[in-house]
Scaffold this active site. Structure first.
Site, mmCIF file in Angstrom:
data_model
loop_
_atom_site.group_PDB
_atom_site.id
_atom_site.type_symbol
_atom_site.label_atom_id
_atom_site.label_comp_id
_atom_site.label_asym_id
_atom_site.label_seq_id
_atom_site.Cartn_x
_atom_site.Cartn_y
_atom_site.Cartn_z
ATOM 1 N N SER A 145 17.035 21.538 20.653
ATOM 2 C CA SER A 145 15.894 22.447 20.775
ATOM 3 C C SER A 145 16.336 23.875 20.479
ATOM 4 C CB SER A 145 15.316 22.386 22.195
ATOM 5 O OG SER A 145 14.353 23.404 22.399
ATOM 6 N N TYR A 158 17.166 22.923 31.341
ATOM 7 C CA TYR A 158 16.881 22.100 30.163
ATOM 8 C C TYR A 158 17.578 22.707 28.948
ATOM 9 C CZ TYR A 158 14.055 20.491 26.172
ATOM 10 O OH TYR A 158 13.627 20.001 24.958
#
Length: 253
Positions: A145, A158
């Site tokens: 990501s 995360y």
């Protein structure tokens, strides 16, 4: 999805977390380029519906229930691919979780464990299971990501796990070469259910748009196109790299 090239004829691809969002788009793109695809999800209903949808588009597809943190289900996913098609050429590790928006200093140990187990450890174990079945010239693609470069509020831990995947990519490329290439994709923000708490907030969405050089959010098709490229022989001299697909958002550690 309008696809004119067939770079993956004769290939077999496994894509985890692939009954919706980015995962499903990747499975569809690989299938439209000629690969047989093995999809997975935690729920049988979702698997059945996604397989039916892919087959309706002329794609050779099978599916299996797989929660990536479950060892037996991971092995069953690999077995489904091998029993159905005999080998594996492409493995896309896409499953991820963000069970809490707490800050790192406030995050419970059980949540930390879940983040590491699903976002990092499960990718390693899945690749271990698949490795004996990967053919020469195979491709492993790990989905990270843009948050791995730029931790966002509500995504801080995360983001740390996604940063870890950049290092994992380089380490595995060294171990798995020359027969298998290992690369990573770092998607920008894409309006999927996973990112809905950000992309459905009009103020946040506008701010995310403005961060990009292209003044728009990404699409699942953008991510699928990058995956198809990395899976194909067009990327035969690319390994140990992270491809950032984020419209020009800053991406340096």
């Amino acid at each position: 999805m309008d696809v004119k090239c067939r770079r993956l004829e004769g290939k077999v691809a496994i894509v985890t977390a692939s009954t919706m969002g980015i995962g499903l788009a990747i499975a569809e793109r690989l299938g439209l380029e000629g690969a047989a695809v093995v999809i997975s999800s935690r729920k049988q209903k979702n698997v059945n519906e996604a397989v039916e949808g892919l087959r309706a588009k002329g794609i050779t597809a099978v599916g299996a229930v797989c929660h990536v943190s479950d060892a037996q289900q991971r092995k069953s996913l690999i077995e489904t691919a091998v029993k159905s098609f005999g080998h594996i050429d492409i493995l896309v590790s896409n499953a991820a979780a963000n069970p809490s928006v707490d800050s790192i200093l406030e995050m419970k140990e059980s949540v930390l464990d879940k983040l590491w187990d699903i976002n990092v450890k499960a990718s390693i174990l899945l690749i271990q299971d698949a490795a004996p079945h990967l053919r020469k010239g195979s491709s492993v693609i790990i989905i990270s990501s843009i948050a791995g470069y730029n931790p966002e509020q509500g995504l801080t831990m995360y983001s740390v796990t996604k940063t870890a995947l950049f290092g994992l990519t380089k380490a595995l490329a060294g171990e798995m070469g020359p027969d298998t290439r290992v690369n990573c994709i770092a998607p920008g923000f894409v309006p999927t259910r996973f990112a809905s708490f950000l992309t459905e907030n009009e103020t946040i969405r506008k701010e995310l748009n403005e961060r990009t050089k292209l003044k728009r959010l990404g699409t699942v098709e953008d991510m699928a196109a990058a995956a198809a490229f990395l899976a194909s022989d067009d990327a035969s001299y690319i390994t140990a790299e992270t491809i950032v697909v984020a419209g020009g958002v800053q991406s340096r550690l």
